[in-house]
Enzyme design. Sequence first.
Site, PDB file in Angstrom:
ATOM      1  N   ASN A  65      -0.477  10.474   5.559  1.00  0.00           N
ATOM      2  CA  ASN A  65      -1.527  10.410   6.245  1.00  0.00           C
ATOM      3  C   ASN A  65      -2.749  11.729   6.008  1.00  0.00           C
ATOM      4  O   ASN A  65      -3.480  10.984   6.266  1.00  0.00           O
ATOM      5  CB  ASN A  65      -1.139   9.789   7.752  1.00  0.00           C
ATOM      6  CG  ASN A  65      -1.120   8.498   7.985  1.00  0.00           C
ATOM      7  OD1 ASN A  65      -1.814   7.658   7.857  1.00  0.00           O
ATOM      8  ND2 ASN A  65       0.413   8.284   7.670  1.00  0.00           N
ATOM      9  N   THR A 103       1.169  -8.895  12.642  1.00  0.00           N
ATOM     10  CA  THR A 103       1.429  -7.935  12.431  1.00  0.00           C
ATOM     11  C   THR A 103       0.971  -7.766  10.759  1.00  0.00           C
ATOM     12  O   THR A 103       1.714  -8.699   9.713  1.00  0.00           O
ATOM     13  CB  THR A 103       3.021  -7.474  12.441  1.00  0.00           C
ATOM     14  OG1 THR A 103       3.128  -6.223  12.006  1.00  0.00           O
ATOM     15  CG2 THR A 103       3.559  -8.574  11.755  1.00  0.00           C
ATOM     16  N   THR A 154       1.204  -1.133  -0.447  1.00  0.00           N
ATOM     17  CA  THR A 154      -0.126   0.137  -0.317  1.00  0.00           C
ATOM     18  C   THR A 154       1.100   1.365   0.319  1.00  0.00           C
ATOM     19  O   THR A 154       0.950   1.655  -1.351  1.00  0.00           O
ATOM     20  CB  THR A 154      -1.119   0.048   1.046  1.00  0.00           C
ATOM     21  OG1 THR A 154      -0.321   0.115   2.201  1.00  0.00           O
ATOM     22  CG2 THR A 154      -2.061  -0.694   1.314  1.00  0.00           C
TER      23      THR A 154
END
Length: 410
Positions: free
Chosen positions: A405, A193, A156
């Site tokens: 973000n 994770t 990603t």
Amino acid sequence: MKLKYIPGGICAPTGFTAGATHCGVRPNKKKNDLAIILSDRNADCVSAGLYTTNRVKAAPVQLDMETGRSGHCRAICVNSGIANACTPYGMERALEMQQAAAEALGIPADEVLVGSTGIIGKELNINRIREGIDVVAHNLEHTEDASNEVAHAILTTDTFKKELACRFQVGGRTVTLGGISKGSGMVHPNMGTTLTYLTTDLAITSTMLRQVLKEVCDVTFNRVSIDGEMSTNDSLIILANGLADNEIIDRECRDLDLFREALLDICTRFARMIAKDGEGAKHLVTCTVHGASTEEEAVALAKSVIQSTLTKTAVFANDANWGRIMVAMGYSNIPFNPEHVRIDFVSEAGEITVCRNGVGVDIDEDYASEILGEDEIEIRITIDNGNASATCWGCDITYDYIKLNGNYRK
């Protein structure tokens, strides 16, 4: 043990094929967004998985936790771009994805695990997923290129692929272990994770496979923290098809120790890659605590340091602000005597003691900044509680973390 790293990733072990394509989940047509990993149909494949402990779990995680109970899965179908989490039809879409993969691969649905990663809250376009599955299922290959394509397909915000494979001897047989991983942000796991998929041709029972996976995960992936955020989709899955033809491992023995050692090595490397690739990060930060009463206490102290936002910003600025480390240790809830603490900064540029007996020492600030200017640095902490030690991994925080973000859904 002699461990040799080789090309091939998840396709390096005997009997594993893989493939990827762009099916349209992601808008960028140059980026693959759907992948499949499959073990030879004639092999007795066993599996084990560990997943996020976040109370909010994505539908694929919930489905895999149920499907994986059998310990006999042989395929993984995964998409990137959309997490299939927190949507009205999440479980329905995960089941449809599982069934479509099973039909295309010609195996039972309960032998297929599914995975998703990406934006939370967006609906998964199952029609595009189905079309992509049909394309991939008919073009699976046992090649280095196939593993490479899958390694890229699951990324990603990662800036580089994470792919490894190694070979070692077990009972006179050559065993291969391969894997791919993704992880860059929202990494603060427990029991698993990011997305990490491992394959091996070792012959082992599902019970022993899960036991070793859990042991290794606890001292590798579970000691990574990038931003203190735990994902809804964290998954660590391993498939073992037994085609190395070693004597099956069904108990504690020397052969299990050899596998444990190999798995520990490869997962440590993946954990470091994930920390190094933290969103916007410029530094891989290793924190090692020596002299703790127990390993658990050493882990808690080291994690508190690598999770400290103020410590992260100091590292970003190459600033030897050891006081922030002391503060982070102090709120870890682990008892220690501050007057017995020593802190050193270490990198390829050298090492320097910045705190001794709980107080600062005179240092050459320029030299300290040079040490902290390296891509990989270690914060080495010594206390006097006992003989236990532990290492955790993290990264600095930069302006780019906010940019990435802040624009994640744009």
